[in-house]
Design an enzyme around this catalytic site. Structure first.
Site: not given
Ligand SMILES: C[S@@+](CC[C@H](N)C(=O)[O-])C[C@H]1O[C@@H](n2cnc3c(N)ncnc32)[C@H](O)[C@@H]1O
Length: 224
Positions: A52, A126, A130
């Protein structure tokens, strides 16, 4: 979490038999003895190995381990104070088939031998939206190459995320690379339900996204 609490968890992690925290040097100069030997030397069996990545508190690792005692699960995260929670639960509940590794996911191909891994779960990474952060996005092409290398030929990757961006980006990339998308769903709790492993386990981040009404997406894919 206060810094005192974090320090206490770091200290406790050092005493946990189910936690591995190699130094960066050990990993980079290829002297990690567990490389190629995770089953035999860490889990003490020859059962399949599932990772994981970015496991946080390790909900997937712990709950999949409970549901599948015949499979080994290893949660990986750079933040030891987070996976302390999963490691503690695994010790308290005497779960022998789950462990935690503190390292950077960038180093997975130094930590696992080619074909050593059966499956990979990437849980709520995440999205790194950007442009400058693309290199940290856990499903970019460089990461996919590393996963392909350590996975067995038929190895599966699961990506569960609240991020429509991450979902779409990964699907597009996989199409472009002509990899095999076995299953994709843009709303796993919506109509047409998703596989049990996708909806039965909820992570810390997932619960926060569900509270604000975000849709949860899922992709399962293989490399050709
Ligand atoms: C948004 S959190 C999700 C945590 C957990 N899977 C959940 O759903 O609650 C992302 C996690 O990935 C870890 N992470 C991100 N990039 C990483 C990297 N390159 N190496 C190791 N860990 C990383 C972070 O430390 C963080 O715990």
């Amino acid at each position: 979490m206060g810094s005192k609490n974090k320090l206490r968890r770091f200290k406790e992690n050092e005493t946990f038999a189910n936690v591995v925290q190699p130094s960066r040097e050990e990993v980079l100069d290829d002297s990690l003895k567990l490389k190629g030997n995770w089953r035999k030397d860490f889990f003490k069996n020859e059962n399949p190995l599932v990772l994981e990545l970015g496991c946080g508190k390790g909900e997937y690792s712990v709950n999949l381990a409970k549901a599948h005692p015949e499979v080994n699960f290893l949660g990986i995260d750079i933040k030891g104070a987070r996976f302390w929670r999963g490691a503690k639960i695994a010790l308290e509940e005497n779960l022998k088939n789950v462990g935690f590794l503190r390292t950077q996911i960038e180093l997975v191909d130094n930590i696992f031998e080619e074909n050593e891994v059966d499956e990979i779960w990437i849980t709520f990474p995440d999205p790194q939206i950007k442009y400058k952060r693309t290199k940290h996005r856990l499903t970019n092409e460089d990461f996919l190459q590393k996963y392909k290398k350590i996975l067995k030929p038929d190895g599966v990757v699961h990506l569960k995320t609240d991020s429509e961006f991450m979902h779409g980006y990964t699907l597009g990339l996989l199409h472009g690379l002509d990899e095999e998308i076995e299953y994709a769903h843009h709303d796993v709790y919506g109509s047409q339900g998703a596989p049990d492993a996708v909806t039965n386990i909820q992570t810390f981040y997932e619960r926060q996204y569900l509270e604000i009404g975000k849709k949860i997406t899922y992709i399962r894919f293989k490399f050709r």
